[in-house]
Design an enzyme around this catalytic site. Structure first.
Site, PDB file in Angstrom:
ATOM      1  N   ASN A   7       0.877  -1.170   0.000  1.00 36.06           N
ATOM      2  CA  ASN A   7       0.000   0.000   0.000  1.00 36.06           C
ATOM      3  C   ASN A   7       0.916   1.222   0.000  1.00 36.06           C
ATOM      4  O   ASN A   7       1.461   1.602   1.034  1.00 36.06           O
ATOM      5  CB  ASN A   7      -0.884  -0.040   1.247  1.00 36.06           C
ATOM      6  CG  ASN A   7      -1.808   1.159   1.338  1.00 36.06           C
ATOM      7  OD1 ASN A   7      -1.716   2.097   0.530  1.00 36.06           O
ATOM      8  ND2 ASN A   7      -2.678   1.163   2.325  1.00 36.06           N
ATOM      9  N   ARG A  90      -2.576  -1.927  -3.398  1.00 35.27           N
ATOM     10  CA  ARG A  90      -3.756  -1.096  -3.225  1.00 35.27           C
ATOM     11  C   ARG A  90      -3.653   0.051  -4.231  1.00 35.27           C
ATOM     12  O   ARG A  90      -2.618   0.717  -4.311  1.00 35.27           O
ATOM     13  CB  ARG A  90      -3.796  -0.531  -1.818  1.00 35.27           C
ATOM     14  CG  ARG A  90      -4.928   0.444  -1.631  1.00 35.27           C
ATOM     15  CD  ARG A  90      -4.833   1.119  -0.298  1.00 35.27           C
ATOM     16  NE  ARG A  90      -5.969   2.011  -0.099  1.00 35.27           N
ATOM     17  CZ  ARG A  90      -5.884   3.171   0.518  1.00 35.27           C
ATOM     18  NH1 ARG A  90      -4.723   3.592   1.000  1.00 35.27           N
ATOM     19  NH2 ARG A  90      -6.944   3.921   0.679  1.00 35.27           N
ATOM     20  N   HIS A 179     -12.765   3.152   0.317  1.00 30.99           N
ATOM     21  CA  HIS A 179     -12.737   2.050   1.303  1.00 30.99           C
ATOM     22  C   HIS A 179     -13.437   0.806   0.746  1.00 30.99           C
ATOM     23  O   HIS A 179     -13.914  -0.042   1.510  1.00 30.99           O
ATOM     24  CB  HIS A 179     -13.459   2.412   2.616  1.00 30.99           C
ATOM     25  CG  HIS A 179     -12.834   3.505   3.421  1.00 30.99           C
ATOM     26  ND1 HIS A 179     -13.582   4.481   4.051  1.00 30.99           N
ATOM     27  CD2 HIS A 179     -11.547   3.774   3.724  1.00 30.99           C
ATOM     28  CE1 HIS A 179     -12.778   5.303   4.699  1.00 30.99           C
ATOM     29  NE2 HIS A 179     -11.519   4.898   4.508  1.00 30.99           N
ATOM     30  N   LEU A 208     -15.673   3.000  10.267  1.00 31.41           N
ATOM     31  CA  LEU A 208     -15.438   4.220  11.055  1.00 31.41           C
ATOM     32  C   LEU A 208     -14.003   4.226  11.561  1.00 31.41           C
ATOM     33  O   LEU A 208     -13.666   3.524  12.522  1.00 31.41           O
ATOM     34  CB  LEU A 208     -16.410   4.278  12.238  1.00 31.41           C
ATOM     35  CG  LEU A 208     -17.892   4.052  11.909  1.00 31.41           C
ATOM     36  CD1 LEU A 208     -18.721   4.003  13.188  1.00 31.41           C
ATOM     37  CD2 LEU A 208     -18.414   5.134  10.966  1.00 31.41           C
ATOM     38  N   ARG A 240     -11.635  15.464   8.392  1.00 31.64           N
ATOM     39  CA  ARG A 240     -12.459  15.904   7.250  1.00 31.64           C
ATOM     40  C   ARG A 240     -13.860  16.269   7.725  1.00 31.64           C
ATOM     41  O   ARG A 240     -14.412  15.625   8.613  1.00 31.64           O
ATOM     42  CB  ARG A 240     -12.568  14.785   6.205  1.00 31.64           C
ATOM     43  CG  ARG A 240     -11.262  14.398   5.574  1.00 31.64           C
ATOM     44  CD  ARG A 240     -11.497  13.429   4.413  1.00 31.64           C
ATOM     45  NE  ARG A 240     -10.270  12.767   4.034  1.00 31.64           N
ATOM     46  CZ  ARG A 240     -10.096  11.438   4.075  1.00 31.64           C
ATOM     47  NH1 ARG A 240     -11.072  10.641   4.437  1.00 31.64           N
ATOM     48  NH2 ARG A 240      -8.944  10.932   3.716  1.00 31.64           N
ATOM     49  N   GLU A 383      -8.000  -5.281   5.081  1.00 35.35           N
ATOM     50  CA  GLU A 383      -7.856  -4.913   3.675  1.00 35.35           C
ATOM     51  C   GLU A 383      -6.689  -5.653   3.012  1.00 35.35           C
ATOM     52  O   GLU A 383      -6.761  -6.016   1.846  1.00 35.35           O
ATOM     53  CB  GLU A 383      -7.685  -3.389   3.554  1.00 35.35           C
ATOM     54  CG  GLU A 383      -9.002  -2.671   3.817  1.00 35.35           C
ATOM     55  CD  GLU A 383      -8.858  -1.191   4.105  1.00 35.35           C
ATOM     56  OE1 GLU A 383      -8.458  -0.853   5.229  1.00 35.35           O
ATOM     57  OE2 GLU A 383      -9.137  -0.382   3.215  1.00 35.35           O
TER      58      GLU A 383
END
Ligand code: AMP
Length: 396
Positions: A7, A90, A179, A208, A240, A383
């Site tokens: 990643n 990724r 995501h 989350l 954000r 992931e």
């Protein structure tokens, strides 16, 4: 098969070496401060972390150091590099080109490059990782796994914004969602774990973490998600803003003497839990501050839980029902207070929280009472494992 999962960010990269047969992580770590000075973190399974400061002017030196660490005579996880049979990367943005993971070829790279404008900070870094691995491990098949791919099943009514249609047709302005690897992994696992009918299931996934997004998944396919053209849209996040009235941008720009880039920077980096609380973007700090009586921190946590509950309610309407609400990622997996507060808005769905089960952390667990009509469940995301599985499926 041993799969190296990478990643790659602009100044860092995370990696895991996974044995796909057992799905065990053989080694993992990260390179930090690439282009600045350089630090390698390496951890072989069952061993302590090793931290080495080493120059990394570019990603190439970083990845070379990872490969050296993996094959180190004393502490390596493998004897020879040839044991790595595939590499999974990724890739953040696949635009409308990629609705699933793809083997990396020259054409595929060109198609990813065409999406760079949509993710100018991430995609170029992901491509650097791909090119460096091709250089250092020629002949090893590589696969790109996209954050956006899972959401490509969204219908037009969910992905179009109420803007002049030319913006979509000419500039590809639409909701993409992010995501996706996590939403896909977690929604599938929730259906298995709860014994739901795969072909007749309605699941809402609340991912989350520092960045947060929610998705609505019908029969394994995403029908809506909260993040948009960029990851700025949706629920309140660590730094954000999530959804705001877009007119705020011009209003505040004038007041603060900021240009558009300055405002966008505030929305991405200085808003959300950090901005609301003035304390921290980290839920643990916020909850400690709230417990100590800090009103702004308390409000920030309330705004977060309320905004999650509103999206969940919207998705129940979008799917005309729901079987399970799933919590995952840093906050979703660890924060029982947030889960309980979100679910307290959802009593009308017949969700009641089992306080003992909700006290558990970081494991797969049903947190609703046995007679709750709709199940609430925690499913830890993974992931890297999802990237490994997709990579194996494509190269075998
Ligand atoms: P992620 O982006 O998935 O790594 O999640 C990071 C966020 O998870 C952090 O910013 C924390 O706010 C939150 N987090 C991690 N551990 C806990 C915990 N034990 N309790 C509450 N929040 C946590």
């Amino acid at each position: 098969m041993k799969v190296l999962v990478i990643n790659c960010g602009s100044s860092s990269l995370k990696y895991q070496l996974i044995d796909s047969d057992t799905e065990a992580v053989l080694a993992k770590g990260l390179c930090e401060r690439i282009g600045i000075d350089g630090r390698l973190v390496y951890q072989k399974a069952g061993c302590d972390k090793e931290i080495t400061d080493a120059p990394m002017p570019t990603h190439k030196e970083g990845i070379q150091l990872v490969l050296d660490a993996l094959t180190n005579e004393k502490t390596g996880a493998i004897k020879e590099l040839s044991e790595v049979e595939a590499i999974g990367h990724r890739v953040v943005h696949g635009g409308e080109e990629f609705a699933s993971s793809a083997v990396i070829t020259d054409e595929m790279i060109a198609a990813v490059e065409a999406c760079n404008e949509l993710a100018p900070l991430h995609n170029p870094a992901n491509l650097i990782g791909i090119r460096v691995c091709a250089d250092l491990m020629p002949g090893v098949p590589q696969v790109g796994v996209f954050d956006t791919a899972f959401h490509q099943t969204m219908p037009k009514k969910a992905f179009l914004y109420g803007l002049p249609i030319e913006y979509y047709k000419n500039y590809k302005v639409r909701r993409y969602g992010f995501h996706g690897t996590s939403h896909s992994f977690v929604s599938k696992r929730a259906v298995e774990f709860l014994g739901l009918d795969k072909e007749n299931s309605k699941v809402i996934v609340c991912h989350l973490g520092n960045g947060s997004s929610i998705s609505a998944v019908v029969n394994g396919k995403c029908v809506d998600t909260t993040m948009g053209l960029t990851p700025l849209e949706g629920v309140v996040m660590g730094t954000r803003s999530g959804n705001i009235d877009p007119a705020i941008m011009e209003y505040v720009a004038k007041k603060e003497g900021l240009d558009l880039a300055g405002i966008t920077n505030v929305l991405n980096k200085k808003s959300g839990l950090q901005g609301l609380s003035g304390v921290s973007s980290d839920m643990r700090d916020l909850e400690a501050a709230a417990a100590a009586g800090n009103e702004d921190a308390k409000n920030a946590v309330e705004v977060l839980c309320y905004s999650i509950a509103k999206f969940v309610g919207g998705y129940v309407a979008a799917m005309n029902g729901v079987d399970a609400i799933v919590f995952t990622a840093g906050i979703g997996e660890n924060d029982g207070f947030v889960r309980e507060t979100v679910c307290s808005y959802l009593g009308y769905l017949g969700i009641e929280i089992d306080k003992d089960a909700n006290g558990k952390r970081g494991e797969e667990v049903v947190i609703s009472t046995p007679d709750s009509k709709v199940k609430a469940v925690v499913i830890p995301t993974n992931e890297e494992l999802a990237i490994c599985r997709d990579t194996v499926a494509l190269v075998k």
